[in-house]
Design a protein around this motif. Structure first.
Motif, PDB file in Angstrom:
ATOM      1  N   GLU A  77       1.134  -1.486   0.244  1.00 31.34           N
ATOM      2  CA  GLU A  77       0.163   0.080   0.167  1.00 31.34           C
ATOM      3  C   GLU A  77       1.081   1.210  -0.158  1.00 31.34           C
ATOM      4  OE1 GLU A  77      -3.280  -1.538   2.582  1.00 31.34           O
ATOM      5  OE2 GLU A  77      -1.777  -1.103   3.978  1.00 31.34           O
ATOM      6  N   GLY A  78       0.072   2.129  -0.399  1.00 31.38           N
ATOM      7  CA  GLY A  78       1.115   3.986  -0.238  1.00 31.38           C
ATOM      8  C   GLY A  78       0.080   4.546  -1.242  1.00 31.38           C
ATOM      9  N   VAL A  79       0.176   6.045  -0.993  1.00 31.17           N
ATOM     10  CA  VAL A  79      -0.125   7.204  -1.847  1.00 31.17           C
ATOM     11  C   VAL A  79       0.438   7.935  -2.443  1.00 31.17           C
ATOM     12  CG1 VAL A  79      -1.483   9.291  -1.097  1.00 31.17           C
ATOM     13  CG2 VAL A  79      -1.480   7.172   0.775  1.00 31.17           C
ATOM     14  N   ALA A  80      -0.471   8.177  -3.696  1.00 26.98           N
ATOM     15  CA  ALA A  80       0.327   8.370  -4.213  1.00 26.98           C
ATOM     16  C   ALA A  80       0.308   9.724  -4.497  1.00 26.98           C
ATOM     17  CB  ALA A  80      -0.403   8.403  -6.000  1.00 26.98           C
ATOM     18  N   VAL A  81       1.584  10.392  -4.348  1.00 28.08           N
ATOM     19  CA  VAL A  81       1.733  12.366  -4.314  1.00 28.08           C
ATOM     20  C   VAL A  81       2.385  13.089  -5.567  1.00 28.08           C
ATOM     21  CG1 VAL A  81       1.746  11.572  -1.679  1.00 28.08           C
ATOM     22  CG2 VAL A  81       3.662  12.118  -3.062  1.00 28.08           C
ATOM     23  N   LYS A  82       2.049  14.443  -5.736  1.00 26.86           N
ATOM     24  CA  LYS A  82       2.572  14.876  -7.217  1.00 26.86           C
ATOM     25  C   LYS A  82       3.006  15.596  -5.654  1.00 26.86           C
ATOM     26  CE  LYS A  82       2.463  16.650 -11.280  1.00 26.86           C
ATOM     27  NZ  LYS A  82       3.094  15.827 -11.773  1.00 26.86           N
ATOM     28  N   TYR A  83       5.127  16.277  -6.155  1.00 22.29           N
ATOM     29  CA  TYR A  83       5.029  17.751  -5.990  1.00 22.29           C
ATOM     30  C   TYR A  83       4.651  18.603  -5.695  1.00 22.29           C
ATOM     31  CZ  TYR A  83       8.607  14.056  -4.516  1.00 22.29           C
ATOM     32  OH  TYR A  83       9.671  13.150  -4.022  1.00 22.29           O
ATOM     33  N   ARG A  84       4.645  19.605  -5.204  1.00 25.58           N
ATOM     34  CA  ARG A  84       4.417  21.353  -5.381  1.00 25.58           C
ATOM     35  C   ARG A  84       5.660  21.882  -4.766  1.00 25.58           C
ATOM     36  NH1 ARG A  84       0.468  20.943  -0.212  1.00 25.58           N
ATOM     37  NH2 ARG A  84       2.502  21.753   0.197  1.00 25.58           N
ATOM     38  N   PRO A  85       5.738  23.003  -6.124  1.00 24.89           N
ATOM     39  CA  PRO A  85       7.068  23.602  -6.210  1.00 24.89           C
ATOM     40  C   PRO A  85       6.932  24.605  -5.505  1.00 24.89           C
ATOM     41  CG  PRO A  85       4.914  24.695  -8.394  1.00 24.89           C
ATOM     42  CD  PRO A  85       3.974  23.828  -6.940  1.00 24.89           C
TER      43      PRO A  85
END
Length: 122
Positions: A111-119
């Motif tokens: 299991e894991g959480v997909a994340v997008k980096y913020r500027p």
């Protein structure tokens, strides 16, 4: 003899040996956090069951060896990271790995959480 010992101390393998596989995105386990701000995209889960192999059983069918297999874990993590990459993620955070056995199978859950980096703001 001394020359032979001296030369073996200088030996370095031609092919570098890596103990950490590479994935298409950054991976952070439960006890790790990226040092960049991020936005969560989606929680992900990957499950797989494989039959017990003959080495794990005796003639009477009892399990004599658990089948926890690092290759299975790395394969599941690669598949999970590709799934996150398709969602546009830069990383997987809070990655957890669970292993279980039954009378006939080895089970793996990742299991894991997909994340997008913020500027980063300055």
């Amino acid at each position: 003899m001394g020359l032979l010992i001296g030369l073996t101390g200088c030996f370095r393998p031609v092919i570098p040996i890596s103990t950490h596989p590479r994935y298409p995105i950054d991976i952070f386990y439960e006890n790790e956090r990226p040092d960049r701000p991020f936005t969560e995209i989606q929680a992900l889960e990957m499950k797989e069951e494989t039959p017990l192999n003959p080495v794990q059983r005796t003639k009477d069918g009892r399990m004599v060896q658990r089948g926890k297999n690092m290759q299975e874990k790395e394969l599941l993590l690669a598949r999970l990271s590709l799934q996150a990459k398709r969602l546009g993620a830069d990383a997987l955070v809070n990655v957890r790995y669970k292993y279980y056995t039954s009378a006939t199978t080895n089970g793996y859950v990742l299991e894991g959480v997909a994340v997008k980096y913020r500027p980063e703001t300055e």
